[in-house]
Design a protein around this motif. Sequence first.
Motif, mmCIF file in Angstrom:
data_model
loop_
_atom_site.group_PDB
_atom_site.id
_atom_site.type_symbol
_atom_site.label_atom_id
_atom_site.label_comp_id
_atom_site.label_asym_id
_atom_site.label_seq_id
_atom_site.Cartn_x
_atom_site.Cartn_y
_atom_site.Cartn_z
ATOM 1 N N ILE A 134 0.950 -1.260 0.005
ATOM 2 C CA ILE A 134 -0.097 0.055 -0.097
ATOM 3 C C ILE A 134 0.569 1.436 0.025
ATOM 4 O O ILE A 134 0.532 2.216 -0.598
ATOM 5 N N GLN A 135 1.954 1.254 0.801
ATOM 6 C CA GLN A 135 2.866 2.378 0.819
ATOM 7 C C GLN A 135 3.604 2.809 -0.679
ATOM 8 O O GLN A 135 3.516 3.733 -1.056
ATOM 9 N N LYS A 136 3.980 1.584 -1.319
ATOM 10 C CA LYS A 136 4.379 1.600 -2.680
ATOM 11 C C LYS A 136 3.441 2.183 -3.606
ATOM 12 O O LYS A 136 3.720 3.251 -4.586
ATOM 13 N N LEU A 137 2.173 1.751 -3.463
ATOM 14 C CA LEU A 137 1.150 2.541 -4.276
ATOM 15 C C LEU A 137 1.015 3.822 -4.117
ATOM 16 O O LEU A 137 0.736 4.498 -5.125
ATOM 17 N N LYS A 138 0.953 4.174 -2.849
ATOM 18 C CA LYS A 138 0.502 5.662 -2.574
ATOM 19 C C LYS A 138 1.853 6.494 -2.981
ATOM 20 O O LYS A 138 1.482 7.383 -3.452
ATOM 21 N N GLU A 139 2.996 5.844 -3.113
ATOM 22 C CA GLU A 139 4.073 6.754 -3.444
ATOM 23 C C GLU A 139 4.528 6.527 -5.118
ATOM 24 O O GLU A 139 5.274 7.247 -5.575
ATOM 25 N N GLY A 140 3.609 5.919 -5.575
ATOM 26 C CA GLY A 140 3.597 5.530 -7.121
ATOM 27 C C GLY A 140 5.072 5.004 -7.511
ATOM 28 O O GLY A 140 5.184 4.863 -8.543
ATOM 29 N N LYS A 141 5.106 4.008 -6.577
ATOM 30 C CA LYS A 141 6.497 3.285 -6.928
ATOM 31 C C LYS A 141 6.318 1.802 -6.956
ATOM 32 O O LYS A 141 7.103 1.098 -7.104
ATOM 33 N N TYR A 142 5.003 1.443 -6.954
ATOM 34 C CA TYR A 142 4.545 -0.146 -6.928
ATOM 35 C C TYR A 142 4.664 -0.506 -8.659
ATOM 36 O O TYR A 142 4.343 0.356 -9.338
ATOM 37 N N LYS A 143 5.280 -1.321 -8.873
ATOM 38 C CA LYS A 143 5.566 -1.784 -10.497
ATOM 39 C C LYS A 143 4.883 -3.285 -10.266
ATOM 40 O O LYS A 143 5.404 -4.367 -9.507
ATOM 41 N N PRO A 144 3.708 -3.519 -11.426
ATOM 42 C CA PRO A 144 3.103 -4.849 -11.394
ATOM 43 C C PRO A 144 4.462 -5.768 -11.865
ATOM 44 O O PRO A 144 5.237 -5.242 -12.802
ATOM 45 N N ASN A 145 4.162 -6.909 -11.824
ATOM 46 C CA ASN A 145 5.017 -8.151 -12.254
ATOM 47 C C ASN A 145 5.091 -8.551 -13.619
ATOM 48 O O ASN A 145 3.532 -7.907 -14.169
ATOM 49 N N PRO A 146 5.764 -8.982 -14.365
ATOM 50 C CA PRO A 146 5.560 -9.258 -15.689
ATOM 51 C C PRO A 146 4.585 -10.175 -15.766
ATOM 52 O O PRO A 146 4.395 -10.985 -14.880
ATOM 53 N N VAL A 147 3.700 -10.213 -16.834
ATOM 54 C CA VAL A 147 2.653 -11.338 -17.313
ATOM 55 C C VAL A 147 2.971 -12.510 -17.702
ATOM 56 O O VAL A 147 3.918 -12.450 -18.829
ATOM 57 N N ARG A 148 2.555 -13.585 -17.152
ATOM 58 C CA ARG A 148 2.963 -14.745 -17.608
ATOM 59 C C ARG A 148 2.088 -15.180 -19.050
ATOM 60 O O ARG A 148 0.977 -14.982 -18.746
ATOM 61 N N ARG A 149 2.767 -15.549 -20.082
ATOM 62 C CA ARG A 149 2.081 -15.813 -21.360
ATOM 63 C C ARG A 149 1.808 -17.390 -21.322
ATOM 64 O O ARG A 149 2.619 -18.356 -21.130
ATOM 65 N N VAL A 150 0.589 -17.806 -21.658
ATOM 66 C CA VAL A 150 0.091 -19.086 -21.973
ATOM 67 C C VAL A 150 -0.637 -19.172 -23.025
ATOM 68 O O VAL A 150 -1.346 -18.330 -23.449
ATOM 69 N N GLU A 151 -0.342 -20.247 -23.985
ATOM 70 C CA GLU A 151 -1.079 -20.413 -25.144
ATOM 71 C C GLU A 151 -2.301 -21.424 -24.839
ATOM 72 O O GLU A 151 -1.876 -22.499 -24.451
ATOM 73 N N ILE A 152 -3.521 -20.786 -25.437
ATOM 74 C CA ILE A 152 -4.769 -21.710 -25.103
ATOM 75 C C ILE A 152 -5.281 -22.042 -26.477
ATOM 76 O O ILE A 152 -4.942 -20.882 -27.520
ATOM 77 N N PRO A 153 -5.787 -23.178 -26.656
ATOM 78 C CA PRO A 153 -6.449 -23.491 -27.986
ATOM 79 C C PRO A 153 -7.723 -22.590 -28.385
ATOM 80 O O PRO A 153 -8.461 -22.095 -27.594
ATOM 81 N N ASN A 154 -7.353 -22.116 -29.863
ATOM 82 C CA ASN A 154 -8.382 -21.188 -30.309
ATOM 83 C C ASN A 154 -9.584 -21.937 -30.696
ATOM 84 O O ASN A 154 -9.394 -23.314 -30.774
ATOM 85 N N GLU A 155 -10.886 -21.634 -31.418
ATOM 86 C CA GLU A 155 -11.924 -22.337 -31.890
ATOM 87 C C GLU A 155 -11.315 -23.141 -32.936
ATOM 88 O O GLU A 155 -11.964 -24.168 -33.296
ATOM 89 N N THR A 156 -10.576 -22.616 -34.039
ATOM 90 C CA THR A 156 -10.231 -23.542 -34.800
ATOM 91 C C THR A 156 -9.240 -24.351 -34.511
ATOM 92 O O THR A 156 -8.285 -24.162 -33.788
ATOM 93 N N LYS A 157 -9.192 -25.412 -35.052
ATOM 94 C CA LYS A 157 -8.459 -26.649 -34.705
ATOM 95 C C LYS A 157 -6.875 -26.221 -35.318
ATOM 96 O O LYS A 157 -6.552 -25.768 -36.131
ATOM 97 N N GLY A 158 -5.902 -26.626 -34.197
ATOM 98 C CA GLY A 158 -4.518 -26.372 -34.417
ATOM 99 C C GLY A 158 -4.034 -25.415 -34.174
ATOM 100 O O GLY A 158 -2.767 -24.844 -34.254
ATOM 101 N N GLU A 159 -4.894 -24.063 -33.917
ATOM 102 C CA GLU A 159 -4.361 -22.832 -33.459
ATOM 103 C C GLU A 159 -4.699 -22.371 -31.936
ATOM 104 O O GLU A 159 -5.428 -22.997 -31.318
ATOM 105 N N PHE A 160 -3.550 -21.517 -31.752
ATOM 106 C CA PHE A 160 -3.504 -21.114 -30.376
ATOM 107 C C PHE A 160 -3.484 -19.669 -30.143
ATOM 108 O O PHE A 160 -3.255 -18.954 -31.193
ATOM 109 N N ARG A 161 -4.192 -19.268 -29.136
ATOM 110 C CA ARG A 161 -3.938 -17.735 -28.924
ATOM 111 C C ARG A 161 -3.558 -17.394 -27.451
ATOM 112 O O ARG A 161 -3.386 -18.260 -26.514
ATOM 113 N N LYS A 162 -2.420 -16.438 -27.395
ATOM 114 C CA LYS A 162 -1.799 -16.256 -26.111
ATOM 115 C C LYS A 162 -2.661 -15.282 -25.022
ATOM 116 O O LYS A 162 -3.522 -14.431 -25.557
ATOM 117 N N LEU A 163 -2.689 -15.968 -23.947
ATOM 118 C CA LEU A 163 -3.180 -15.286 -22.755
ATOM 119 C C LEU A 163 -2.351 -14.847 -21.795
ATOM 120 O O LEU A 163 -1.395 -15.526 -21.707
#
Length: 154
Positions: A99-128
């Motif tokens: 909360i202190q970091k957020l109030k000071e504007g020093k909070y940095k979100p962590n990187p986002v983990r990329r996961v491939e999930i199947p798309n509606e079309t067979k054999g294709e994936f989209r990144k989440l």
Amino acid sequence: MNVTNDGFKDRQLHNEDYLQRVSAEQKEYAEVSAHQRIAENNDIITDFQTDKLLEQILQSENLNKAYKKVKSNKGAGGVDGMSVDELLTYLKDNREQIIQKLKEGKYKPNPVRRVEIPNETKGEFRKLGVPTVVDRVFQQAIEQVLTPIYEEQF
């Protein structure tokens, strides 16, 4: 171009679902009132609602509600590997520092983990993108405060 007979030039019939340009120099559409535009809609005044937004976001009641929402959604952990089950203990131990970091504007979100999930079309994936559970709590807390303020305007 046809105009309706009730005298309102704003209510015109569209030719092929789009308005025709008057000329290249004017860059205006034919028969459209220039005095009222979407961006000029000042019916909703949010100044009183947007005062001290960060304090509203960081209120204990709002953060608790955000935690419960993230907990109920479950979901996978982010790059830090923390699960939703470990979240409560982590927040209890580190709440004040975050909360202190957020109030000071020093909070940095962590990187986002990329996961491939199947798309509606067979054999294709989209990144989440999967944020960390801690970041999700604060994203949810922000959403809970901002949505009631701005949703009406959208």
